[in-house]
Design a protein around this motif. Sequence first.
Motif, mmCIF file in Angstrom:
data_model
loop_
_atom_site.group_PDB
_atom_site.id
_atom_site.type_symbol
_atom_site.label_atom_id
_atom_site.label_comp_id
_atom_site.label_asym_id
_atom_site.label_seq_id
_atom_site.Cartn_x
_atom_site.Cartn_y
_atom_site.Cartn_z
ATOM 1 N N ALA A 40 -85.112 59.464 55.497
ATOM 2 C CA ALA A 40 -83.645 59.838 55.764
ATOM 3 C C ALA A 40 -82.904 58.738 55.725
ATOM 4 N N ASN A 41 -83.344 57.618 55.252
ATOM 5 C CA ASN A 41 -82.279 56.491 55.229
ATOM 6 C C ASN A 41 -80.948 57.011 54.648
ATOM 7 N N SER A 42 -80.920 57.435 53.541
ATOM 8 C CA SER A 42 -79.682 57.799 52.757
ATOM 9 C C SER A 42 -78.947 58.802 53.446
ATOM 10 N N PHE A 43 -79.462 59.847 54.011
ATOM 11 C CA PHE A 43 -78.739 60.782 54.786
ATOM 12 C C PHE A 43 -78.120 60.211 55.977
ATOM 13 N N ALA A 44 -78.837 59.440 56.652
ATOM 14 C CA ALA A 44 -78.384 58.617 57.791
ATOM 15 C C ALA A 44 -77.146 57.926 57.568
ATOM 16 N N VAL A 45 -77.380 57.093 56.487
ATOM 17 C CA VAL A 45 -76.125 55.958 56.221
ATOM 18 C C VAL A 45 -74.908 57.047 55.729
ATOM 19 N N GLN A 46 -75.090 58.004 54.847
ATOM 20 C CA GLN A 46 -73.984 58.862 54.191
ATOM 21 C C GLN A 46 -73.350 59.492 55.590
ATOM 22 N N ALA A 47 -74.065 59.889 56.521
ATOM 23 C CA ALA A 47 -73.381 60.643 57.672
ATOM 24 C C ALA A 47 -72.696 59.761 58.424
ATOM 25 N N PHE A 48 -73.499 58.822 58.678
ATOM 26 C CA PHE A 48 -72.572 57.603 59.575
ATOM 27 C C PHE A 48 -71.423 57.143 58.961
ATOM 28 N N ARG A 49 -71.308 56.954 57.752
ATOM 29 C CA ARG A 49 -70.219 56.481 56.959
ATOM 30 C C ARG A 49 -69.014 57.642 56.988
ATOM 31 N N SER A 50 -69.463 58.936 56.933
ATOM 32 C CA SER A 50 -68.725 60.115 56.906
ATOM 33 C C SER A 50 -67.627 60.036 57.958
ATOM 34 N N VAL A 51 -68.076 59.673 59.116
ATOM 35 C CA VAL A 51 -67.239 59.641 60.203
ATOM 36 C C VAL A 51 -66.739 58.406 61.004
ATOM 37 N N ASN A 52 -67.348 57.604 60.328
ATOM 38 C CA ASN A 52 -66.985 56.117 60.915
ATOM 39 C C ASN A 52 -66.193 55.097 60.032
ATOM 40 N N GLU A 53 -65.533 55.506 58.820
ATOM 41 C CA GLU A 53 -64.997 54.729 57.941
ATOM 42 C C GLU A 53 -63.639 55.052 57.648
ATOM 43 N N THR A 54 -62.741 55.515 58.843
ATOM 44 C CA THR A 54 -61.596 55.887 58.393
ATOM 45 C C THR A 54 -60.576 54.774 58.529
ATOM 46 N N ILE A 179 -72.763 66.187 52.771
ATOM 47 C CA ILE A 179 -73.369 65.131 52.657
ATOM 48 C C ILE A 179 -74.425 65.222 51.354
ATOM 49 N N PHE A 180 -75.069 66.239 51.140
ATOM 50 C CA PHE A 180 -75.932 66.492 50.032
ATOM 51 C C PHE A 180 -74.967 66.633 48.927
ATOM 52 N N GLN A 181 -74.128 67.335 49.025
ATOM 53 C CA GLN A 181 -72.990 67.481 47.601
ATOM 54 C C GLN A 181 -72.518 66.090 47.164
ATOM 55 N N LYS A 182 -72.261 65.006 48.085
ATOM 56 C CA LYS A 182 -71.705 63.794 47.636
ATOM 57 C C LYS A 182 -72.669 62.945 47.272
ATOM 58 N N LEU A 187 -81.424 62.385 47.437
ATOM 59 C CA LEU A 187 -81.317 62.733 48.827
ATOM 60 C C LEU A 187 -81.655 64.370 49.093
ATOM 61 N N SER A 188 -81.219 65.113 47.981
ATOM 62 C CA SER A 188 -81.301 66.572 48.193
ATOM 63 C C SER A 188 -82.506 67.129 48.016
ATOM 64 N N PRO A 189 -82.941 68.168 48.465
ATOM 65 C CA PRO A 189 -84.446 68.799 48.253
ATOM 66 C C PRO A 189 -84.287 69.019 46.951
ATOM 67 N N SER A 190 -85.610 69.212 46.377
ATOM 68 C CA SER A 190 -85.868 69.373 44.929
ATOM 69 C C SER A 190 -86.961 70.111 44.715
ATOM 70 N N VAL A 191 -87.013 71.363 43.944
ATOM 71 C CA VAL A 191 -87.954 72.051 43.587
ATOM 72 C C VAL A 191 -89.204 71.232 42.694
ATOM 73 N N ASP A 192 -88.599 70.337 41.881
ATOM 74 C CA ASP A 192 -89.503 69.791 40.932
ATOM 75 C C ASP A 192 -90.315 68.885 41.823
ATOM 76 N N ARG A 193 -89.843 67.946 42.704
ATOM 77 C CA ARG A 193 -90.355 67.070 43.532
ATOM 78 C C ARG A 193 -91.478 67.885 44.406
ATOM 79 N N GLU A 194 -91.131 69.060 45.033
ATOM 80 C CA GLU A 194 -92.058 69.562 45.770
ATOM 81 C C GLU A 194 -93.537 69.916 44.918
ATOM 82 N N GLY A 195 -93.274 70.295 43.468
ATOM 83 C CA GLY A 195 -94.322 70.311 42.697
ATOM 84 C C GLY A 195 -95.107 69.110 42.588
#
Length: 225
Positions: A40-54, A179-182, A187-195
């Motif tokens: 969850a490296n990418s999620f953590a970085v994106q989430a952190f930036r989303s509220v701390n880069e004003t 976060i997933f949309q951007k 980063l996002s869940p993937s049906v193909d990857r699960e296969g």
Amino acid sequence: ERMPTAYWSLMRWRFRHSSWKNRVASGDTDLVIEGFQRCANSFAVQAFRSVNETQRKLKIATHMHSPANVKYATSRGIPTMVLIRNPDDCIMSWLALAVQLGKIPKDSLGREDQMRRMLYWTQRYSMFYQRLMYARSSFVIADFKQVVSDFGVCIDRLNAKFGTEFQRFQHTEATEAEIFQKSKVHLSPSVDREGIKEEVRDLYDSKQNAANRQHAVSTYEMFLS
């Protein structure tokens, strides 16, 4: 990687003409968020930036996937968060993503080559966290399950440990979806990857990988203990 200062010099030179140079911890780094692949490296970085880069874009050292990046940062007192995930999920997810993105040519590799890759990445998982095991008091540890369910708590612990005042990420279905949309496909869940995971699971569970797998699981449990 056994010599953080040498690692730092090499990586700064390697990425001297690239924006990636900011991913290597340095004197002007604001924060380090680092972990093994698919923790969850990418999620953590994106989430952190989303509220701390004003006010400005932060310099976050991340995605080097190397314990040396963490050691260099903590030796200089840089606020650092190390992410970890159960290896049974983490290693499978990483190899499945590598196949999905074409980094591993699944159709052109024989069983022996595929097994060699599995052995290497299972061993590398253990190496990553073993090299940080006795430095755990120098950083905040965030398990994958908490990062993807309530990342705000991880930021709270970071502030408490380092005396920082980073803004808290309010983890809701809406903020998570944003976060997933951007973000990119990895980063996002993937049906193909699960296969793909199901196709390589027998390699991870094989007798050849048994000792490495057990070591990885025990490393994960020790790191969180």
